[in-house]
Motif scaffolding. Structure first.
Motif, mmCIF file in Angstrom:
data_model
loop_
_atom_site.group_PDB
_atom_site.id
_atom_site.type_symbol
_atom_site.label_atom_id
_atom_site.label_comp_id
_atom_site.label_asym_id
_atom_site.label_seq_id
_atom_site.Cartn_x
_atom_site.Cartn_y
_atom_site.Cartn_z
ATOM 1 N N GLY A 137 25.157 21.688 1.626
ATOM 2 C CA GLY A 137 25.692 21.230 2.897
ATOM 3 C C GLY A 137 24.769 20.220 3.554
ATOM 4 N N VAL A 138 25.116 19.856 4.787
ATOM 5 C CA VAL A 138 24.376 18.802 5.492
ATOM 6 C C VAL A 138 23.547 19.336 6.667
ATOM 7 N N MET A 139 23.636 20.610 6.957
ATOM 8 C CA MET A 139 22.854 21.172 8.053
ATOM 9 C C MET A 139 21.372 21.213 7.676
ATOM 10 N N HIS A 140 20.516 20.781 8.603
ATOM 11 C CA HIS A 140 19.087 20.738 8.315
ATOM 12 C C HIS A 140 18.496 22.132 8.220
ATOM 13 N N ALA A 141 17.672 22.312 7.203
ATOM 14 C CA ALA A 141 16.893 23.546 7.037
ATOM 15 C C ALA A 141 15.482 23.128 6.678
ATOM 16 N N PRO A 142 14.486 23.517 7.466
ATOM 17 C CA PRO A 142 13.114 23.046 7.249
ATOM 18 C C PRO A 142 12.579 23.381 5.860
ATOM 19 N N GLN A 143 11.776 22.471 5.337
ATOM 20 C CA GLN A 143 11.076 22.711 4.084
ATOM 21 C C GLN A 143 9.762 23.446 4.368
ATOM 22 N N ASP A 144 9.128 23.905 3.298
ATOM 23 C CA ASP A 144 7.850 24.603 3.419
ATOM 24 C C ASP A 144 6.796 23.692 4.050
ATOM 25 N N ALA A 145 6.148 24.166 5.102
ATOM 26 C CA ALA A 145 5.197 23.342 5.851
ATOM 27 C C ALA A 145 4.021 22.910 4.982
ATOM 28 N N GLU A 146 3.565 23.771 4.098
ATOM 29 C CA GLU A 146 2.421 23.410 3.246
ATOM 30 C C GLU A 146 2.790 22.276 2.299
ATOM 31 N N ALA A 147 4.002 22.316 1.746
ATOM 32 C CA ALA A 147 4.450 21.241 0.856
ATOM 33 C C ALA A 147 4.541 19.922 1.617
ATOM 34 N N LEU A 148 5.058 19.979 2.832
ATOM 35 C CA LEU A 148 5.179 18.764 3.638
ATOM 36 C C LEU A 148 3.805 18.209 3.991
ATOM 37 N N ASP A 149 2.848 19.075 4.269
ATOM 38 C CA ASP A 149 1.496 18.619 4.578
ATOM 39 C C ASP A 149 0.869 17.911 3.385
ATOM 40 N N ARG A 150 1.118 18.431 2.188
ATOM 41 C CA ARG A 150 0.564 17.797 0.988
ATOM 42 C C ARG A 150 1.171 16.414 0.770
ATOM 43 N N LEU A 151 2.462 16.304 0.986
ATOM 44 C CA LEU A 151 3.114 15.000 0.858
ATOM 45 C C LEU A 151 2.609 14.036 1.919
ATOM 46 N N SER A 152 2.461 14.534 3.144
ATOM 47 C CA SER A 152 1.983 13.679 4.239
ATOM 48 C C SER A 152 0.595 13.137 3.945
ATOM 49 N N ALA A 153 -0.277 13.987 3.420
ATOM 50 C CA ALA A 153 -1.640 13.542 3.118
ATOM 51 C C ALA A 153 -1.637 12.411 2.103
ATOM 52 N N GLN A 154 -0.717 12.467 1.143
ATOM 53 C CA GLN A 154 -0.647 11.425 0.125
ATOM 54 C C GLN A 154 -0.072 10.127 0.682
ATOM 55 N N VAL A 155 0.827 10.240 1.641
ATOM 56 C CA VAL A 155 1.330 9.029 2.297
ATOM 57 C C VAL A 155 0.212 8.383 3.109
ATOM 58 N N HIS A 156 -0.522 9.202 3.854
ATOM 59 C CA HIS A 156 -1.604 8.672 4.691
ATOM 60 C C HIS A 156 -2.738 8.074 3.864
ATOM 61 N N ALA A 157 -2.842 8.453 2.598
ATOM 62 C CA ALA A 157 -3.907 7.928 1.740
ATOM 63 C C ALA A 157 -3.607 6.519 1.224
ATOM 64 N N LEU A 158 -2.379 6.051 1.409
ATOM 65 C CA LEU A 158 -2.014 4.723 0.915
ATOM 66 C C LEU A 158 -2.677 3.636 1.753
ATOM 67 N N SER A 159 -2.996 2.526 1.106
ATOM 68 C CA SER A 159 -3.558 1.381 1.815
ATOM 69 C C SER A 159 -2.474 0.710 2.659
ATOM 70 N N VAL A 160 -2.889 -0.224 3.503
ATOM 71 C CA VAL A 160 -1.928 -0.918 4.362
ATOM 72 C C VAL A 160 -0.855 -1.616 3.536
ATOM 73 N N PHE A 161 -1.237 -2.311 2.494
ATOM 74 C CA PHE A 161 -0.252 -3.036 1.695
ATOM 75 C C PHE A 161 0.602 -2.080 0.874
ATOM 76 N N GLN A 162 0.021 -1.026 0.346
ATOM 77 C CA GLN A 162 0.825 -0.022 -0.341
ATOM 78 C C GLN A 162 1.833 0.597 0.610
ATOM 79 N N LEU A 163 1.379 0.930 1.807
ATOM 80 C CA LEU A 163 2.248 1.584 2.777
ATOM 81 C C LEU A 163 3.399 0.673 3.194
ATOM 82 N N THR A 164 3.130 -0.617 3.312
ATOM 83 C CA THR A 164 4.180 -1.568 3.661
ATOM 84 C C THR A 164 5.271 -1.576 2.596
ATOM 85 N N ALA A 165 4.882 -1.593 1.333
ATOM 86 C CA ALA A 165 5.861 -1.538 0.252
ATOM 87 C C ALA A 165 6.518 -0.167 0.183
ATOM 88 N N PHE A 166 5.740 0.872 0.375
ATOM 89 C CA PHE A 166 6.258 2.239 0.304
ATOM 90 C C PHE A 166 7.322 2.470 1.374
#
Length: 242
Positions: A137-166
């Motif tokens: 379905g389309v109703m939002h259900a939160p994902q595991d907070a620890e998994a999201l934190d790990r993904l967030s850390a990897q996004v924040h690790a990208l350089s400015v130019f990588q992040l622009t493309a990302f």
């Protein structure tokens, strides 16, 4: 009255070295961004792509034919000023990732989503250390907070130019996980794009193709492919070092 257009004023565009990477010079004059900052990029490959666009211009400058230059401008004038905010925005896609929201019916579509999307989620769990779970379905259900934190850390690790493309890899596909899959060379960019459009492709097969929608999708795919190329040029070693 005709609109004023910038005209070519240089003979040669060449790559030069800069203290923080590489620059492009037009007859020895360094290229600047619209905000009058130095257009410096992290790799020679990316600088060569920018220089080639300037070299290819005709008598009248056409910015629409200069995607690498526009991306470099965006990285320097926009993303660099709000890098953490952009990273937060992209990381937030993980909590409502396209790959996690599944149809209830028909069965053939449900099976196709599972066949194409589950392996990508499995890859993310192994390669990125973050297991995201499908929902029906389309109703939002939160994902595991620890998994999201790990993904967030990897996004924040990208350089400015990588992040622009990302940014474009994620926003055009609607999926943080597909953005990472593109960055890590999981599949060819065409295959990842089709995976992101699974539902649209399914609908087109059932009800017929919408030419206007397909034209819009083609424009987006060009942007998706361009973003992948910028990501590669910004750090050629990224996918091999992860």
């Amino acid at each position: 009255m005709s609109e004023w257009k910038a005209k070519r004023f240089w003979t040669a565009a060449e790559v030069t070295e800069a203290a923080d990477g590489f620059a492009v010079a037009l007859d020895g004059r360094p290229v600047k961004t619209p905000a009058k900052r130095d257009l410096h990029v992290p790799t020679r490959g990316l600088a060569e792509a920018v220089a080639a666009e300037w070299a290819a211009q005709g008598e009248v400058i056409n910015p629409l034919e200069m995607p690498f230059t526009r991306t470099a401008n965006a990285a320097i004038d926009k993303v660099a000023n709000q890098q953490a905010e952009v990273a937060d925005m992209l990381a937030a896609y993980g909590d409502s990732d396209l790959l996690c929201y599944r149809a209830e019916a028909p069965g053939a579509l449900v099976s196709r989503q599972a066949a194409q999307w589950d392996p990508i989620l499995d890859w993310a769990a192994a390669a990125l250390g973050a297991r995201l779970h499908p929902r029906v379905g389309v109703m939002h259900a939160p994902q595991d907070a620890e998994a999201l934190d790990r993904l967030s850390a990897q996004v924040h690790a990208l350089s400015v130019f990588q992040l622009t493309a990302f940014h474009d890899l994620v926003s055009l596909s609607g999926s943080l996980i597909l953005g990472f899959a593109a960055a890590h060379d999981l599949k060819k960019i065409e295959a990842l794009w089709d995976i992101s459009r699974l539902d649209e492709i399914w609908q087109a097969k059932q009800w017929g193709q919408d030419d206007e929608a397909e034209a819009a999708a083609a424009v987006k795919f060009a942007g998706f492919g361009h973003a992948k190329r910028v990501f590669e040029l910004a750090d050629p070693s990224f996918s091999r070092s992860q």
